[in-house]
Design an enzyme around this catalytic site. Sequence first.
Site, PDB file in Angstrom:
ATOM      1  N   ALA A 132      19.624 -11.423 -25.854  1.00  0.00           N
ATOM      2  CA  ALA A 132      19.184 -11.402 -24.454  1.00  0.00           C
ATOM      3  C   ALA A 132      18.637 -10.036 -24.064  1.00  0.00           C
ATOM      4  CB  ALA A 132      20.341 -11.807 -23.543  1.00  0.00           C
ATOM      5  N   GLU A 133      19.365  -8.979 -24.404  1.00  0.00           N
ATOM      6  CA  GLU A 133      18.914  -7.642 -24.025  1.00  0.00           C
ATOM      7  C   GLU A 133      17.626  -7.270 -24.739  1.00  0.00           C
ATOM      8  OE1 GLU A 133      20.354  -3.155 -23.111  1.00  0.00           O
ATOM      9  OE2 GLU A 133      21.822  -4.742 -23.358  1.00  0.00           O
ATOM     10  N   THR A 134      17.488  -7.674 -25.989  1.00  0.00           N
ATOM     11  CA  THR A 134      16.255  -7.410 -26.719  1.00  0.00           C
ATOM     12  C   THR A 134      15.071  -8.060 -26.017  1.00  0.00           C
ATOM     13  OG1 THR A 134      17.436  -7.222 -28.825  1.00  0.00           O
ATOM     14  CG2 THR A 134      15.084  -7.751 -28.939  1.00  0.00           C
TER      15      THR A 134
END
Length: 157
Positions: free
Chosen positions: A76-78
Amino acid sequence: MMDNFTPGPFAAELAAAGIPDHLHGWLGSFGIGALVVKMGIKFVEMSPERTIATMPVEGNTQVAGILHGGAHAVLAETLGSFSAGMHAGPGRHAVGIEINATHHRSISAGTVTGTCTALHLGRTLASHEIIVTDEQGRRLSTARITNMIRENAPKQG
């Protein structure tokens, strides 16, 4: 200064991760990051509004043999950070300031797909929702990330 025609030191890494050629100039000097490579994340589509990538479950599991919750968050953060970075554009960069995730169901094998959709693309903030699904399209987790958009520091002469 990188252009879109001169291969950078990370050209092979970018190609292997599915990064479109038009983004190689932006990422050519930095690559996609060691954790993204280690997790096996492969990009399918990339834009500030929507970014999609896949990630294998194998190699990213926790002790119970299911996909680690942190792996959901890394995916998700990527996706959110890359999308926000593209939105920031030249001379600016994105810095994550908040992320949360809700896990809906587990998975123990196969490949997951993260679909990142912009919720807000502003001058100073970008927020994205990321839905992680299994190969049957079932929702595994829902995450939201907010990135602050900052000006790059002036180059020291």
